[in-house]
Design a protein around this motif. Sequence first.
Motif, PDB file in Angstrom:
ATOM      1  N   GLY A  98     -77.184  18.345  36.126  1.00  0.00           N
ATOM      2  CA  GLY A  98     -76.682  17.050  35.704  1.00  0.00           C
ATOM      3  C   GLY A  98     -75.239  17.140  35.251  1.00  0.00           C
ATOM      4  N   TRP A  99     -74.703  15.976  34.846  1.00  0.00           N
ATOM      5  CA  TRP A  99     -73.342  15.963  34.329  1.00  0.00           C
ATOM      6  C   TRP A  99     -73.243  15.136  33.060  1.00  0.00           C
ATOM      7  CZ3 TRP A  99     -71.772  10.989  33.880  1.00  0.00           C
ATOM      8  CH2 TRP A  99     -72.098  10.056  34.852  1.00  0.00           C
ATOM      9  N   ILE A 100     -72.143  15.344  32.337  1.00  0.00           N
ATOM     10  CA  ILE A 100     -71.827  14.540  31.175  1.00  0.00           C
ATOM     11  C   ILE A 100     -70.356  14.141  31.248  1.00  0.00           C
ATOM     12  CG2 ILE A 100     -71.396  16.621  29.776  1.00  0.00           C
ATOM     13  CD1 ILE A 100     -72.298  14.900  27.322  1.00  0.00           C
ATOM     14  N   ASN A 101     -70.072  12.916  30.887  1.00  0.00           N
ATOM     15  CA  ASN A 101     -68.712  12.445  30.699  1.00  0.00           C
ATOM     16  C   ASN A 101     -68.366  12.710  29.236  1.00  0.00           C
ATOM     17  OD1 ASN A 101     -66.346  11.092  30.299  1.00  0.00           O
ATOM     18  ND2 ASN A 101     -67.006   9.204  31.307  1.00  0.00           N
ATOM     19  N   PRO A 102     -67.475  13.678  28.964  1.00  0.00           N
ATOM     20  CA  PRO A 102     -67.184  14.006  27.569  1.00  0.00           C
ATOM     21  C   PRO A 102     -66.607  12.826  26.792  1.00  0.00           C
ATOM     22  CG  PRO A 102     -66.356  15.713  29.031  1.00  0.00           C
ATOM     23  CD  PRO A 102     -66.746  14.565  29.892  1.00  0.00           C
ATOM     24  N   ASP A 103     -66.001  11.896  27.507  1.00  0.00           N
ATOM     25  CA  ASP A 103     -65.415  10.721  26.877  1.00  0.00           C
ATOM     26  C   ASP A 103     -66.457   9.616  26.825  1.00  0.00           C
ATOM     27  OD1 ASP A 103     -62.709   8.412  27.691  1.00  0.00           O
ATOM     28  OD2 ASP A 103     -63.713   8.869  25.797  1.00  0.00           O
ATOM     29  N   GLY A 104     -67.212   9.570  25.757  1.00  0.00           N
ATOM     30  CA  GLY A 104     -68.242   8.545  25.607  1.00  0.00           C
ATOM     31  C   GLY A 104     -69.655   9.072  25.707  1.00  0.00           C
ATOM     32  N   GLY A 105     -69.841  10.201  26.390  1.00  0.00           N
ATOM     33  CA  GLY A 105     -71.146  10.825  26.412  1.00  0.00           C
ATOM     34  C   GLY A 105     -72.114  10.348  27.478  1.00  0.00           C
ATOM     35  N   ALA A 106     -71.661   9.537  28.424  1.00  0.00           N
ATOM     36  CA  ALA A 106     -72.569   9.118  29.497  1.00  0.00           C
ATOM     37  C   ALA A 106     -73.068  10.344  30.258  1.00  0.00           C
ATOM     38  CB  ALA A 106     -71.861   8.164  30.449  1.00  0.00           C
TER      39      ALA A 106
ATOM     40  N   LYS B 227     -75.863  11.934  33.538  1.00  0.00           N
ATOM     41  CA  LYS B 227     -76.685  11.757  34.732  1.00  0.00           C
ATOM     42  C   LYS B 227     -77.432  13.066  34.913  1.00  0.00           C
ATOM     43  CE  LYS B 227     -77.920  11.045  39.171  1.00  0.00           C
ATOM     44  NZ  LYS B 227     -78.786   9.983  39.726  1.00  0.00           N
ATOM     45  N   TYR B 228     -78.773  12.985  34.940  1.00  0.00           N
ATOM     46  CA  TYR B 228     -79.571  14.191  35.068  1.00  0.00           C
ATOM     47  C   TYR B 228     -80.261  14.232  36.418  1.00  0.00           C
ATOM     48  CZ  TYR B 228     -79.070  14.121  29.959  1.00  0.00           C
ATOM     49  OH  TYR B 228     -78.561  14.086  28.676  1.00  0.00           O
ATOM     50  N   ALA B 229     -80.410  15.435  36.967  1.00  0.00           N
ATOM     51  CA  ALA B 229     -81.219  15.600  38.163  1.00  0.00           C
ATOM     52  C   ALA B 229     -82.659  15.222  37.839  1.00  0.00           C
ATOM     53  CB  ALA B 229     -81.145  17.039  38.654  1.00  0.00           C
ATOM     54  N   GLN B 230     -83.321  14.623  38.811  1.00  0.00           N
ATOM     55  CA  GLN B 230     -84.669  14.111  38.565  1.00  0.00           C
ATOM     56  C   GLN B 230     -85.603  15.211  38.060  1.00  0.00           C
ATOM     57  OE1 GLN B 230     -86.327  12.074  41.959  1.00  0.00           O
ATOM     58  NE2 GLN B 230     -87.992  11.194  40.751  1.00  0.00           N
ATOM     59  N   LYS B 231     -85.423  16.411  38.565  1.00  0.00           N
ATOM     60  CA  LYS B 231     -86.306  17.521  38.188  1.00  0.00           C
ATOM     61  C   LYS B 231     -86.298  17.785  36.683  1.00  0.00           C
ATOM     62  CE  LYS B 231     -86.994  22.479  38.950  1.00  0.00           C
ATOM     63  NZ  LYS B 231     -86.676  23.647  39.808  1.00  0.00           N
ATOM     64  N   PHE B 232     -85.171  17.497  36.029  1.00  0.00           N
ATOM     65  CA  PHE B 232     -85.032  17.852  34.623  1.00  0.00           C
ATOM     66  C   PHE B 232     -85.122  16.631  33.689  1.00  0.00           C
ATOM     67  CE2 PHE B 232     -84.136  22.182  35.452  1.00  0.00           C
ATOM     68  CZ  PHE B 232     -83.411  22.218  36.637  1.00  0.00           C
ATOM     69  N   GLN B 233     -85.286  15.450  34.255  1.00  0.00           N
ATOM     70  CA  GLN B 233     -85.403  14.232  33.447  1.00  0.00           C
ATOM     71  C   GLN B 233     -86.492  14.398  32.398  1.00  0.00           C
ATOM     72  OE1 GLN B 233     -83.894  11.222  33.460  1.00  0.00           O
ATOM     73  NE2 GLN B 233     -82.800  11.032  35.415  1.00  0.00           N
TER      74      GLN B 233
END
Lengths: 108, 124
Positions: B49-57, B59-65
């Motif tokens: 997955g990823w994180i936007n460090p600015d704000g914290g949004a 997105k996770y891969a479905q496997k790890f949700q």
Amino acid sequence: SYVLTQPPSVSVAPGKTARITCGGNNIGSKSVHWYQQRPGQAPILVVYEDKNRPSGIPERFSGYKSENTATLTISRVEAGDEADYFCHVWDGYTDDVVFGGGTKLTVL
Amino acid sequence: QVHLVQSGSDVKKPGASVKVSCKASGYTFSDNYIHWVRQVPGQGLEWMGWINPDGGATKYAQKFQGRVAMTSDTSIKAVYMELSSLTSHDTATYYCARDLAPAGTVVLNWFDPWGQGTLVTVAS
């Protein structure tokens, strides 16, 4: 989900040319990136956006892409090129990042 | 020079959680997404997955949700990846990597650089 297919292994003699393929449905519509991972080390970027080399990567590394296959070419292969190579795309339909299974390059 | 430095290796028992840190330097921390990728010994790369460090949004891969949480601390230019309900199948090296796409964009790019990796071993 989107799948990238790489050959598990490629072998080449020193000084020859190695070609590592990465297949995917309509991969021609996606940007493909390539990473080199030597044993025990983190991956490093060697080609981005199909054919571009980051600074510091030798000109011997090049990329090419057709409709369904991307290819990483390593010319004048050296012993130090022995590593695993992974292709990578972003699938805009699922918003997922996808890696190929990796190809182990052996220098004979 | 851009660097990502990760926390050291860790050993956890099954059922526990692990939190791995990734500290950035050499660029504007809030400008780029940070991804987490793991590699089980002898296997390939698996995107988490990823994180936007600015704000914290995120997105996770479905496997790890439901099992992963990525957070950021802009004051110290660090991002964190916490994985819970660990099993032996989670034994792997975990990498953070910077995405060259500008944070907030809808199109992701290539990863450069990568952190040095953090080995997490799950064993009873």
